[in-house]
Scaffold this motif. Sequence first.
Motif, PDB file in Angstrom:
ATOM      1  N   GLY A 273      -5.266  12.320  -7.991  1.00 22.99           N
ATOM      2  CA  GLY A 273      -5.628  12.100  -6.597  1.00 22.99           C
ATOM      3  C   GLY A 273      -4.476  12.001  -5.627  1.00 22.99           C
ATOM      4  N   LEU A 274      -3.226  11.891  -6.131  1.00 23.51           N
ATOM      5  CA  LEU A 274      -2.090  11.802  -5.233  1.00 23.51           C
ATOM      6  C   LEU A 274      -0.879  12.435  -5.907  1.00 23.51           C
ATOM      7  N   THR A 275      -0.455  13.544  -5.372  1.00 22.39           N
ATOM      8  CA  THR A 275       0.703  14.226  -5.923  1.00 22.39           C
ATOM      9  C   THR A 275       1.936  13.329  -5.816  1.00 22.39           C
ATOM     10  N   GLY A 276       2.625  13.161  -6.920  1.00 22.25           N
ATOM     11  CA  GLY A 276       3.833  12.339  -6.927  1.00 22.25           C
ATOM     12  C   GLY A 276       3.610  10.887  -7.278  1.00 22.25           C
TER      13      GLY A 276
ATOM     14  N   GLY B 280       0.826  -1.205   0.000  1.00 23.00           N
ATOM     15  CA  GLY B 280       0.000   0.000   0.000  1.00 23.00           C
ATOM     16  C   GLY B 280       0.852   1.243   0.000  1.00 23.00           C
ATOM     17  N   LEU B 281       0.178   2.384  -0.114  1.00 27.54           N
ATOM     18  CA  LEU B 281       0.829   3.681  -0.077  1.00 27.54           C
ATOM     19  C   LEU B 281       0.571   4.341   1.268  1.00 27.54           C
ATOM     20  N   VAL B 282       1.500   5.161   1.679  1.00 23.54           N
ATOM     21  CA  VAL B 282       1.339   5.942   2.906  1.00 23.54           C
ATOM     22  C   VAL B 282       1.168   7.394   2.492  1.00 23.54           C
ATOM     23  N   ARG B 283       0.006   7.953   2.838  1.00 21.03           N
ATOM     24  CA  ARG B 283      -0.316   9.322   2.459  1.00 21.03           C
ATOM     25  C   ARG B 283      -0.097  10.271   3.625  1.00 21.03           C
ATOM     26  N   GLY B 284       0.070  11.548   3.271  1.00 16.56           N
ATOM     27  CA  GLY B 284       0.157  12.578   4.288  1.00 16.56           C
ATOM     28  C   GLY B 284      -1.193  12.848   4.916  1.00 16.56           C
ATOM     29  N   ALA B 285      -1.222  13.746   5.903  1.00 15.80           N
ATOM     30  CA  ALA B 285      -2.456  14.037   6.630  1.00 15.80           C
ATOM     31  C   ALA B 285      -3.541  14.602   5.723  1.00 15.80           C
ATOM     32  N   ASP B 286      -3.153  15.296   4.646  1.00 15.58           N
ATOM     33  CA  ASP B 286      -4.153  15.870   3.740  1.00 15.58           C
ATOM     34  C   ASP B 286      -4.734  14.842   2.777  1.00 15.58           C
ATOM     35  N   GLY B 287      -4.166  13.652   2.720  1.00 16.19           N
ATOM     36  CA  GLY B 287      -4.679  12.592   1.854  1.00 16.19           C
ATOM     37  C   GLY B 287      -4.273  12.693   0.410  1.00 16.19           C
ATOM     38  N   THR B 288      -3.641  13.791   0.030  1.00 24.70           N
ATOM     39  CA  THR B 288      -3.291  13.980  -1.387  1.00 24.70           C
ATOM     40  C   THR B 288      -1.782  14.027  -1.613  1.00 24.70           C
ATOM     41  N   SER B 289      -1.002  13.902  -0.558  1.00 25.29           N
ATOM     42  CA  SER B 289       0.453  13.910  -0.702  1.00 25.29           C
ATOM     43  C   SER B 289       1.009  12.552  -0.294  1.00 25.29           C
ATOM     44  N   LEU B 290       2.138  12.210  -0.881  1.00 28.58           N
ATOM     45  CA  LEU B 290       2.753  10.905  -0.651  1.00 28.58           C
ATOM     46  C   LEU B 290       3.826  11.001   0.420  1.00 28.58           C
ATOM     47  N   GLN B 291       3.833  10.034   1.327  1.00 28.45           N
ATOM     48  CA  GLN B 291       4.913   9.933   2.299  1.00 28.45           C
ATOM     49  C   GLN B 291       5.815   8.730   2.046  1.00 28.45           C
TER      50      GLN B 291
END
Length: 376
Positions: free
Chosen positions: A311-314, A154-165
């Motif tokens: 939907g997800l920057t990066g 899976g992917l881990v998103r930032g708190a805003d839901g639209t950035s990638l961690q």
Amino acid sequence: MRVLICGGGVIGASIAYFLARRGVTPIVIERTGLACAASGKSGGFLALDWCDGTPLEMLARRSFALHASLPHEIGGDWGYRRLTTYGGGVGTRHTDRSAGDPHGVGWVADGVRLTQLLGSTDTTAQVHPGRFTVAMMHAAQALGAEVRIGQVTGLVRGADGTSLQGVAVGGEVIPGDAVVIAMGPWSMFAAGWLPLPGVYGLKGHSVVFQTGAEIPAEALFLEYRESSGAVHTPEVFPRADGTTYVCAISSESPLPGDPADVAPDPGAIGRLEAICARVSPVLAASRIVARQACYRPVTRDGLPLIGPLRGLTGAYVATGHSVWGILNAPATGEAVAELIVDGVSRAVDLGPFRPGRLPPLQPSWLDRNSPRSVRP
């Protein structure tokens, strides 16, 4: 900048190399092993102009040129060489080949009629696909890339839901600034994380013979009819290392969840060996060194998916190259690296391959189905 590349096939390795050339740190995450699927079990055939007149034309021509320059650029030997390529058919054992073969190809059986010159050494070439993939990855590692074995879950998103961690691999989070989905037909697993169009697997079978120096650099594209009436299109590629690769017999068998579990369909290899014996007495007498199968990634419209995902920057995807994955890998890697670093691809117009042209696969589909090999 750290870019996480999910998939250690030829597309992922090529992206890693061209990113590393730009000073980016690519981290390739591969579940099973480098070139463990189609990237290691395909034919490795390259053509300059066979995609002309299609949206793939610019990508293919750029990639053909890169294939010619990469041996000088990064060193190493992965069997790159130019070929002469013929087309024809396999008739009865008693066909008069001299009447239908003006090309003087001496290593085929009497029943083979070669009626077309499909490519010259100016327009067709080959690589050993597995060795090419590994060489590209090693070149990327020499520039700072990393390879990690593990399954991305899976992917881990930032708190805003639209950035990638980062991405989740087992119980670990690997941090990154961007992610590229390049898992071939297994990319469909990512539809649960991202708005990704369907990518499916079309299965093909192949046999590799140890033929030594008996077959020159002459590739064949043939038509063959079995006694049952089934028509196949065997492809024959003698390689620089003294082996000859032959493929045919596609199927829509279900795609296993793990690339390591891919195996030939029952009876398919026996049928393919019978075809080979009819094609050439050299093949009939040669030792077989590999009997194998792989799944080529295909999309609904037959074009690859290359570009950013909504939907997800990066988040990016690069998959669905079908039979032209080895050919088009270098230009895909170059273009994706430009897209990530510069925001735009300059070498190739990626417009025809934007993922948003097709509807995303619904996550509910994955809830109801195992990934399957479905022809678009």
